[in-house]
Design an enzyme around this catalytic site. Structure first.
Site, PDB file in Angstrom:
ATOM      1  N   ASP A  63     -44.626 -47.586  17.131  1.00  0.00           N
ATOM      2  CA  ASP A  63     -45.249 -46.639  18.054  1.00  0.00           C
ATOM      3  C   ASP A  63     -44.563 -45.293  17.845  1.00  0.00           C
ATOM      4  OD1 ASP A  63     -47.259 -46.406  19.876  1.00  0.00           O
ATOM      5  OD2 ASP A  63     -46.252 -47.450  21.500  1.00  0.00           O
ATOM      6  N   ARG A  71     -39.872 -43.859  18.140  1.00  0.00           N
ATOM      7  CA  ARG A  71     -38.823 -44.869  17.912  1.00  0.00           C
ATOM      8  C   ARG A  71     -37.835 -44.391  16.862  1.00  0.00           C
ATOM      9  NH1 ARG A  71     -40.917 -46.264  22.497  1.00  0.00           N
ATOM     10  NH2 ARG A  71     -42.873 -47.436  22.351  1.00  0.00           N
ATOM     11  N   ARG A 139     -49.060 -36.651  25.909  1.00  0.00           N
ATOM     12  CA  ARG A 139     -49.454 -37.407  24.714  1.00  0.00           C
ATOM     13  C   ARG A 139     -50.896 -37.118  24.334  1.00  0.00           C
ATOM     14  NH1 ARG A 139     -48.434 -43.403  26.604  1.00  0.00           N
ATOM     15  NH2 ARG A 139     -49.035 -43.872  24.444  1.00  0.00           N
ATOM     16  N   LYS A 169     -56.283 -45.645  20.233  1.00  0.00           N
ATOM     17  CA  LYS A 169     -55.939 -46.304  21.504  1.00  0.00           C
ATOM     18  C   LYS A 169     -56.209 -45.325  22.641  1.00  0.00           C
ATOM     19  CE  LYS A 169     -51.049 -44.991  21.245  1.00  0.00           C
ATOM     20  NZ  LYS A 169     -49.669 -45.429  21.063  1.00  0.00           N
ATOM     21  N   HIS A 170     -56.369 -45.809  23.897  1.00  0.00           N
ATOM     22  CA  HIS A 170     -56.362 -47.199  24.348  1.00  0.00           C
ATOM     23  C   HIS A 170     -57.780 -47.487  24.792  1.00  0.00           C
ATOM     24  CE1 HIS A 170     -52.328 -45.478  25.051  1.00  0.00           C
ATOM     25  NE2 HIS A 170     -51.849 -46.681  24.802  1.00  0.00           N
ATOM     26  N   HIS A 182     -47.550 -50.106  32.473  1.00  0.00           N
ATOM     27  CA  HIS A 182     -46.307 -50.856  32.281  1.00  0.00           C
ATOM     28  C   HIS A 182     -45.870 -51.503  33.600  1.00  0.00           C
ATOM     29  CE1 HIS A 182     -46.212 -47.985  28.899  1.00  0.00           C
ATOM     30  NE2 HIS A 182     -45.521 -48.907  28.267  1.00  0.00           N
ATOM     31  N   ASP A 251     -52.968 -53.991  23.946  1.00  0.00           N
ATOM     32  CA  ASP A 251     -51.728 -53.282  24.247  1.00  0.00           C
ATOM     33  C   ASP A 251     -50.682 -54.365  24.538  1.00  0.00           C
ATOM     34  OD1 ASP A 251     -49.912 -51.257  24.771  1.00  0.00           O
ATOM     35  OD2 ASP A 251     -51.146 -50.271  26.287  1.00  0.00           O
TER      36      ASP A 251
END
Length: 339
Positions: A63, A71, A139, A169-170, A182, A251
C-alpha cells in the site's frame, strides 16, 4: 491455490511461514513497514517468496500511495506526495497535473520493482465529498469524477511503464464515508442516482488489472450487507454496471467494519463474488483458518490473476527515477508559483 493475500510477520520468513505458505499456496502477499528494514533486506525477502513458490510472476503487493499512506519511507526510500497535490495542480493546469501524476507513479513503480514488488494498491478513485470522514481526505485525487479518472489513469499508466500493476479502490466508492472502516461500518444512504457520481471513475477505468472493494453499507443497493460481502453489489454494480472484469480483492478482511470471525468473513466474501481475500496481519491461526475455510481459486479468478501479473517485471524497465522525480517536482512547482 488459496484465494487469499497474506501478510508476513517480520523482515524474514519464519520456518512456520515457509511451511504454511508452501502448503497453502496463497494468491499473493502484502508488505507493511514491519517487513521493510532496508532495500537489501526487502529485496531478499521478496526473492525468498518467489523461490518458495518457484514462479517469478508472484503477486507481492504493498500500500504505497504517498503522503500518510506509505510503507517505504525516507531516508531509505524516496518521498512521494499524497493525491491532494495533484488535485491542487489540476485546478490550475490539468495537463500538467496528469503528467505529474504519471511520472510520479512511474518513479514510484521503478522503486517498487527494484524491491521485487509487483502490485501497488493505488490509485484510490474515491471522489471526495464535502463533510466526509478524513480516512480518505488528502488521499483523494479530487472532488469531480472526470478529474479523478484522469489522474487515476495517469497513475496506472505510470505504473505500467515501470512494470507494476496498479489497483483501483475502494469499489464502489469510499468518498461518502462518515466513519473510518478500520473502526466501524459506514452507512451510505445516498440514492442509486446519486451514487452514479461515485462509480463514474471506476467505470472509466474498468479495464484496470486489479480492483479492491470497500467495507461500506450502501442502503440503495443492499440494506444488510456491505459491498465486500454483498453478492448484489459485486455482481450487479461492480461487475455489471461498472463493468470491472479484473481481479477483485477485498479490503483488509480484518477491519472492524466487518463482524464475525476472520474465517467467516473470508468465506462470505468469496461466496459473494470476490476473487481474493486480503488478510494483512500475519496471524498464523487466522491465516490457517482462512485457508481451511475458503474454496480453491476458481478458473476465472486464476485467469484474472494471470492477466494482472502478465505485464509485471522486476528489471529492464525504461526510465530514470531521478529524472522522473525532477520532472514531477518542476510540474508541482506550478502550484506554488501560482499562489
Amino acid at each position: 491455490m488459496t484465494p487469499a493475500i497474506f501478510g508476513l510477520a517480520g523482515a524474514t520468513l519464519t520456518a512456520d511461514e515457509r511451511s504454511f505458505f508452501r502448503e497453502a499456496d496463497p494468491a499473493g502477499y502484502i508488505l507493511f513497514g514491519r517487513n521493510c528494514e532496508n532495500p537489501e533486506q526487502l529485496r531478499a525477502l521478496t526473492d525468498s517468496l518467489r523461490e518458495l513458490h518457484g514462479r517469478d510472476r508472484l503477486l507481492v503487493s504493498i500500500d504505497q500511495e504517498g503522503g500518510r499512506v506509505a510503507r517505504l519511507r525516507p531516508p531509505l526510500w524516496s518521498p512521494f506526495p499524497a493525491g491532494e497535490v495533484f488535485d491542487k495542480l489540476y485546478q490550475i493546469a490539468p495537463a500538467s497535473a496528469i503528467e505529474a501524476a504519471r511520472v510520479n507513479a512511474w518513479a514510484m513503480g521503478l522503486e517498487l520493482a527494484e524491491m521485487g514488488i509487483t502490485v501497488d494498491y493505488h490509485p484510490p478513485l474515491d471522489v471526495r465529498q464535502e463533510g466526509a470522514h478524513d480516512v480518505i481526505g488528502d488521499r483523494a485525487l479530487g472532488a469531480e469524477p472526470v478529474q479523478v479518472a484522469a489522474l487515476g489513469r495517469a497513475i496506472l499508466d505510470g505504473f505500467a511503464k515501470a512494470g507494476i500493476a496498479g489497483c483501483i479502490k475502494h469499489m464502489p466508492g469510499h468518498g461518502r464515508t462518515t466513519t473510518d472502516t478500520h473502526k466501524e461500518m459506514p452507512t451510505v444512504t445516498a440514492s442509486d442516482a446519486e451514487l452514479e457520481w461515485d462509480i463514474a471513475p471506476f467505470r472509466t477505468l474498468a479495464d484496470a488489472p486489479i480492483g479492491m472493494t470497500g467495507h461500506l453499507l450502501f442502503t440503495a443497493w443492499d440494506e444488510d450487507q456491505p459491498a465486500t460481502l454483498s453478492p448484489y453489489i459485486i455482481e450487479t454494480i461492480i461487475r455489471g454496471r461498472i463493468g470491472f472484469d479484473g481481479l477483485l480483492l477485498t479490503d483488509d478482511i480484518d477491519m472492524e467494519a466487518l463482524s464475525g470471525s476472520v474465517a467467516d468473513r473470508s468465506e462470505r466474501a468469496i461466496a459473494a463474488g470476490c476473487d481474493v481475500v486480503l488478510n494483512c496481519w500475519a496471524k498464523m491461526d487466522e491465516m490457517q483458518q482462512i485457508a481451511g475455510r475458503v474454496p480453491a481459486m476458481t478458473e476465472k479468478a486464476l485467469a484474472r490473476l494471470g492477466r494482472a501479473l502478465a505485464p509485471t517485471r522486476l528489471s529492464g524497465s525504461e526510465g530514470d527515477k531521478r529524472e522522473l522525480l525532477a520532472k514531477r517536482d518542476s510540474l508541482l512547482a506550478i502550484t506554488e508559483n501560482a499562489a
